[in-house]
Design an enzyme around this catalytic site. Structure first.
Site, PDB file in Angstrom:
ATOM      1  N   GLY B  10      -8.175  -8.510  46.539  1.00  0.00           N
ATOM      2  CA  GLY B  10      -9.349  -8.279  47.369  1.00  0.00           C
ATOM      3  C   GLY B  10     -10.471  -9.232  47.015  1.00  0.00           C
ATOM      4  N   ARG B  73      -1.391  -8.941  49.466  1.00  0.00           N
ATOM      5  CA  ARG B  73      -0.038  -8.502  49.149  1.00  0.00           C
ATOM      6  C   ARG B  73       0.969  -9.643  48.987  1.00  0.00           C
ATOM      7  NH1 ARG B  73       0.463  -5.380  54.272  1.00  0.00           N
ATOM      8  NH2 ARG B  73      -1.166  -6.897  54.713  1.00  0.00           N
ATOM      9  N   GLY B 108      -7.159  -9.868  40.124  1.00  0.00           N
ATOM     10  CA  GLY B 108      -7.165  -8.609  39.406  1.00  0.00           C
ATOM     11  C   GLY B 108      -5.839  -8.335  38.720  1.00  0.00           C
ATOM     12  N   ASP B 109      -5.591  -7.066  38.501  1.00  0.00           N
ATOM     13  CA  ASP B 109      -4.405  -6.650  37.764  1.00  0.00           C
ATOM     14  C   ASP B 109      -3.119  -7.178  38.405  1.00  0.00           C
ATOM     15  OD1 ASP B 109      -2.695  -5.240  36.077  1.00  0.00           O
ATOM     16  OD2 ASP B 109      -2.631  -3.576  37.509  1.00  0.00           O
ATOM     17  N   GLY B 110      -3.006  -7.015  39.721  1.00  0.00           N
ATOM     18  CA  GLY B 110      -1.790  -7.472  40.395  1.00  0.00           C
ATOM     19  C   GLY B 110      -1.609  -8.976  40.256  1.00  0.00           C
ATOM     20  N   THR B 131     -12.417  -8.187  39.237  1.00  0.00           N
ATOM     21  CA  THR B 131     -12.283  -6.769  39.535  1.00  0.00           C
ATOM     22  C   THR B 131     -13.662  -6.182  39.750  1.00  0.00           C
ATOM     23  OG1 THR B 131     -11.910  -4.624  38.541  1.00  0.00           O
ATOM     24  CG2 THR B 131     -11.975  -6.473  37.029  1.00  0.00           C
ATOM     25  N   ILE B 132     -13.996  -5.910  40.993  1.00  0.00           N
ATOM     26  CA  ILE B 132     -15.267  -5.242  41.261  1.00  0.00           C
ATOM     27  C   ILE B 132     -15.315  -3.923  40.505  1.00  0.00           C
ATOM     28  CG2 ILE B 132     -16.587  -4.051  43.009  1.00  0.00           C
ATOM     29  CD1 ILE B 132     -16.039  -6.078  44.950  1.00  0.00           C
ATOM     30  N   ASP B 133     -14.185  -3.249  40.454  1.00  0.00           N
ATOM     31  CA  ASP B 133     -14.118  -1.929  39.810  1.00  0.00           C
ATOM     32  C   ASP B 133     -14.351  -2.002  38.305  1.00  0.00           C
ATOM     33  OD1 ASP B 133     -13.608  -0.675  42.197  1.00  0.00           O
ATOM     34  OD2 ASP B 133     -11.438  -0.703  41.953  1.00  0.00           O
ATOM     35  N   ASP B 135     -12.274  -2.609  35.971  1.00  0.00           N
ATOM     36  CA  ASP B 135     -11.277  -1.818  35.253  1.00  0.00           C
ATOM     37  C   ASP B 135     -10.093  -2.643  34.739  1.00  0.00           C
ATOM     38  OD1 ASP B 135     -10.034  -2.342  37.656  1.00  0.00           O
ATOM     39  OD2 ASP B 135      -9.560  -0.257  38.118  1.00  0.00           O
ATOM     40  N   GLY B 176     -13.851   2.816  43.411  1.00  0.00           N
ATOM     41  CA  GLY B 176     -13.414   3.327  42.108  1.00  0.00           C
ATOM     42  C   GLY B 176     -12.293   4.322  42.300  1.00  0.00           C
ATOM     43  N   ARG B 177     -11.127   3.836  42.661  1.00  0.00           N
ATOM     44  CA  ARG B 177     -10.018   4.732  42.939  1.00  0.00           C
ATOM     45  C   ARG B 177      -9.464   5.322  41.644  1.00  0.00           C
ATOM     46  NH1 ARG B 177      -5.952   2.435  47.389  1.00  0.00           N
ATOM     47  NH2 ARG B 177      -7.975   2.120  48.396  1.00  0.00           N
ATOM     48  N   ARG B 273     -25.142  15.674  53.536  1.00  0.00           N
ATOM     49  CA  ARG B 273     -24.745  14.503  54.308  1.00  0.00           C
ATOM     50  C   ARG B 273     -24.040  13.518  53.387  1.00  0.00           C
ATOM     51  NH1 ARG B 273     -25.883  17.408  57.662  1.00  0.00           N
ATOM     52  NH2 ARG B 273     -27.221  17.168  59.522  1.00  0.00           N
ATOM     53  N   GLN B 281     -19.774  -2.902  49.557  1.00  0.00           N
ATOM     54  CA  GLN B 281     -19.818  -3.125  48.113  1.00  0.00           C
ATOM     55  C   GLN B 281     -19.161  -4.434  47.687  1.00  0.00           C
ATOM     56  OE1 GLN B 281     -19.033   1.005  46.036  1.00  0.00           O
ATOM     57  NE2 GLN B 281     -18.257   1.027  48.125  1.00  0.00           N
ATOM     58  N   ARG B 282     -18.320  -4.994  48.525  1.00  0.00           N
ATOM     59  CA  ARG B 282     -17.629  -6.213  48.096  1.00  0.00           C
ATOM     60  C   ARG B 282     -18.068  -7.454  48.872  1.00  0.00           C
ATOM     61  NH1 ARG B 282     -12.284  -4.211  47.607  1.00  0.00           N
ATOM     62  NH2 ARG B 282     -12.070  -6.056  46.345  1.00  0.00           N
TER      63      ARG B 282
END
Lengths: 354, 354, 354, 354
Positions: B10, B73, B108-110, B131-133, B135, B176-177, B273, B281-282
């Site tokens: 991403g 992918r 990232g990780d992948g 990694t935006i996350d 992690d 943040g999954r 709400r 965010q990205r």
């Protein structure tokens, strides 16, 4: 437990976030009473203060400046000025009269020097470092610095569009009278072509040659110059102004000098323009980074108070909140080492550094 | 020397700043040739690439996204998908055909898992963590994270005015999954009253009681909830959606579930709400902090290339740029430890964490 | 049909949005060819130009400055300067050689004056008004103005936090050498306590008394001062500098003069600080309002070209895009009338206006 | 003279700027007393109110939301809901008991309808139009609208970087249940490729074909879709949801529907993603434009009060502040006319409109 809190020296984005965090942590965790002392150490002398409650501080995290007010020159040990009277007794009276068990003092080098003197007189003091310039000893990153670097970076971005449209050399003068951290960080983030800092003198001929070449290749050049930068071999521009004036910013400092020098070297074919960021760098809401850092500092200071660890100042080392002795910090300046990783990064990118 | 560079996974603010720094450092310092490979590993397979020159990348520091494009992918070892064909030979052919001496892979990780497989096949690879996350393993802070936390913090600031005016409970759902770093940092910076993360389940009854009380005291409540947060005892909301859908964001995830749950518990007197920040965010220009970090990573990666240190990934530990083995990183996730200093800070402020 | 387009005078947020709209409207609607002429009228003389295609301009709406470059002093009728040579023949040659059927000229008063001379020579010209200062005749609002007023308003917001923390009088010097529109609009939006404009002289004693009182009541005072503001009875500060210098901004103009004057009147108890916004007001990405206005102007200019209505300039009156004769605009300045509704609004709020 | 002021309906950036301007103008100019009535018309029923003084409101211009609070459904004539009790007598009692000479009511269509009923009962009422959607009758531009369009424009800018990096079609769903002003203005400013509004149905096949082609040419496509947009021939998506739900935003409206439809038409080669801006569009600090407009409206409303012109609402026509009868406004919606200049502009740029 009754804690006093004050902010000293120039204002800085994140001060309110520290006040908020200290207060919430002390009130929520151990039921302390917190009193805000107004206008820096002046409030210890004239007695102006007010209670701080959780509900009143909770919404403060985004607010610039300090709700307590501050004062640049209120030193109870020399009131006012270097040859002033020692009024520290009045300050001690204030603390006694209000049954203040500990004092949290947020400020820069001058404030920490005063705090250290109070600590030596037996006052239980905890310090929180405040320096937009990021030049306090033993503290690698301070709140307000990221906000100031962001202002510099944004300004460089804005000026790039006008530099490019007109084919100009544009200079941005940043804060940093003694240390070049802001110019370095802001200049890196804003894509500056040259970064001039107090720590590294520049030769005007080399700078002019670099600016001419960059302007030819790229169509423009952006120079990021710390207030305290100086030409090598030449006179110490800022130093002379410091002798003459309380506020060199207002007289036109290095930025204007450099503009004139570059115009003389570049001739009429290349226009040179200068922008002073001045107080814009210290006003406004703190960045997210600074809000979190200020909050961490505030909670760490509350922790020192609760554990009775006085005479210490909170500091960031690596990404860890630690504490250091007030005496180790007072009266010193943290310069940019000439082999610092950020400078190596700048050199690798081909940025002119002097 | 001929270096290839690609961005995988991403997109993220700061990718262009890395591309710029790698290129400038390699071209200016050692006269290398740099080729940008397009759309992640896909470019190794379909051969789409283009030369990157200093003049072309110098202005990129502020640009969001990646000029090289990316692909989520495209794994040459499984093309496409988990049961796909191994096309890594084609990629090796590409590298050979273009005489590429080393590959800088930003992802990232992948992406690091794929990079590590190429390294085992003998390809000289250097990784840059994206990694935006925030992690990725062994890397304490990644570019893009500060930008994302800033989006969260700004959104909380905006929503606070409407929450206060209407006396509402407002929920912000962040990325943040698997790890809660963004919700935690953005929530702290934005003054959230509660922060929910995947690492720490929450009980809806306790959360509802907290929200009711905070709304009474303060007039409103702000909840910052990571995409992967989950109720304790209840079903794993996100997990089930992951099974059903390629993109849980679009179906309405935890934010909407929580809105319905809180409304059920709070009754009609308190309005609830929810706002999903999603792709906001990205996107966009990186913060000053992220631009500098991305630039440091890029220069550090160029340094690894120049020193021939392959199979390594650049990383930030403390405030130092280090390098770690690709094999140590691949296939792992860095969660928020429940005793992390930021969580202690949040607890000290009275923030509800579950 | 072959259309040339150029941008003249100082740069301004929104120029690229005009270029984009003119090009898209002409290319998409009537299949015209569009050529961008570089560096203002200079490109007509040195022949630097390039084709503009829809795909190349579509992404330009958010970009500050002008991709065509501009030039402040390139008047083909006086090349260079007031006593210069008439090179207009060269320009006509250029237009003939490239078979340019019409010229779209984006610029301010000086540019429109040149455009009008070309029109009299038979060149089919359409003008688009460009003035950050908003002081072109017959045009009530120009793109760039909202962006500049936003910079002023944001700066006032930033400076308020530092003014309040230190109990200071803070001055912001804005653009506006002849007309006070930016100071007025930006000052209203930023909550200035006083707004000084060229159109309305001020008495320093009254201003000092007002600032003292406002600082006492409110804890600080914010003054928004146009570059061309002047003290009544006193000398015309800016005029004198105009005689002496090509760029009064760089010498320290009204802002610094006012700082010194106020300090003299207010004494040492009230600190006064000044910030010059300078080029920050013209750089950067245009506001949403200015992007739409620039786009409307561009489409309207393309409409004039397509309908063969030459010698006209697009203008905004009320909220309607109209067109006016170039001859009606050239050589004039639109001042703020002293009975203008915005001034009445300022008076109703108790803002000091002189 | 004693004036009451209240804000009704949904919150909106600029409400505080109106409250500030009304108060300053009435207090400074004619020494009136101003009372703020809390939570819209609810405050007239439960008696919650507070005095507003000049010093308390002066700093409010930049603050989002309303310090008085608001309420969406508090109609004294139907308390609560369509079949509710008529409690208007209570409200009249309140006004009499507090000797309130006139009421300034800031709100949208629903609020103006209530205000008009009070006017018919003899209450001296002045209205100020509040509608982010910009769809109140006889008022061409309302404060809050520019702020919302800016949020949309900024979001499109952010999403463009991620759209471009991934080669995606990205959809932004904006406010605008009945009128498409926000999608149109924000979409124009943000460079959207397509803008869908309630006033103009779209055929999904045509939209899909356009998006495919634009994605091929440009690498991505950006769609800006008003909440109330609808497919032609198809069912009225939003209308059905309005029947079922009090808050269609939360169920996933047109944005999600469109995402699914486009994916079905575009196949797996083009990814489609959707972002809902929701409450982000109504929170936060108003833009400079909206601050000035809100201030003008506030001063104009104070002028109506002072001149005794009741039963009127302030409005903007062209760039002039005028006033119109409350009865002319109540119960109507201002749609985007299909021949509106902005739509012509969009068509000239090749934007898909349905």
């Amino acid at each position: 437990m009754h804690i006093g809190i004050l902010t000293g020296g120039g204002d800085c984005p994140g001060l309110n976030a520290v006040i908020r965090a200290v207060t919430l942590a002390l009130v929520e965790r151990c039921g302390a009473t917190v009193t805000g002392i107004e206008r820096g150490f002046l409030g210890l002398l004239d007695g102006r203060c007010r209670p701080l409650e959780a509900s009143a501080v909770r919404g403060l995290i985004a607010e610039g400046g300090t709700i307590l007010g501050t004062h640049n020159r209120a030193d109870p040990f020399h009131f006012f000025g270097a040859g002033g009277t020692d009024c520290s007794g009045q300050a001690l009276d204030f603390l006694g009269r209000h049954n203040i068990d500990a004092l949290v003092v947020i400020g820069g080098d001058g404030t920490m020097t005063i705090a250290e003197r109070f600590a030596r007189l037996g006052v239980p003091v905890v310090g929180v470092p405040k320096t937009i310039d990021n030049d306090l000893m033993l503290n690698e990153r301070s709140f307000g610095f990221d906000s100031a670097a962001t202002v510099v970076s944004d300004a460089l971005g804005r000026l790039q569009t006008t530099a490019r449209s007109h084919g100009r050399v544009m200079i941005v003068e940043t804060m940093g009278r003694y240390a070049g951290w802001i110019a370095l960080e802001g200049g890196l983030a804003g894509g500056a072509d040259a970064i001039l800092m107090p720590e590294q003198g520049y030769q005007i001929e080399q700078l002019a040659a670099f600016a001419r070449q960059r302007a030819q290749e790229q169509g423009f050049a952006l120079l990021c110059v710390a207030e305290g930068a100086k030409a090598v071999g030449g006179e110490w521009v800022i130093q002379r102004q410091l002798d003459d004036s309380p506020d060199p910013l207002r007289l036109g400092g290095i930025g204007h000098r450099l503009t004139a020098d570059l115009e003389a070297h570049l001739g009429s074919q290349v226009e040179v323009r200068c922008t002073l960021l001045g107080h814009l760098q210290r006003g406004g809401s703190p960045t997210a980074f600074d809000r979190v850092l200020a909050t961490r500092f505030g909670v760490a200071a509350a922790g020192l108070v609760m554990r009775g660890q006085f005479g210490r100042m909170v500091a960031l080392q690596g990404d860890r909140c630690v504490d250091v002795g007030l005496a180790e910090v007072a009266g010193q300046t943290r310069f940019v080492p000439l082999d610092h990783e950020r400078l190596q990064v700048a050199r690798a990118l081909g940025i002119f550094l002097g």
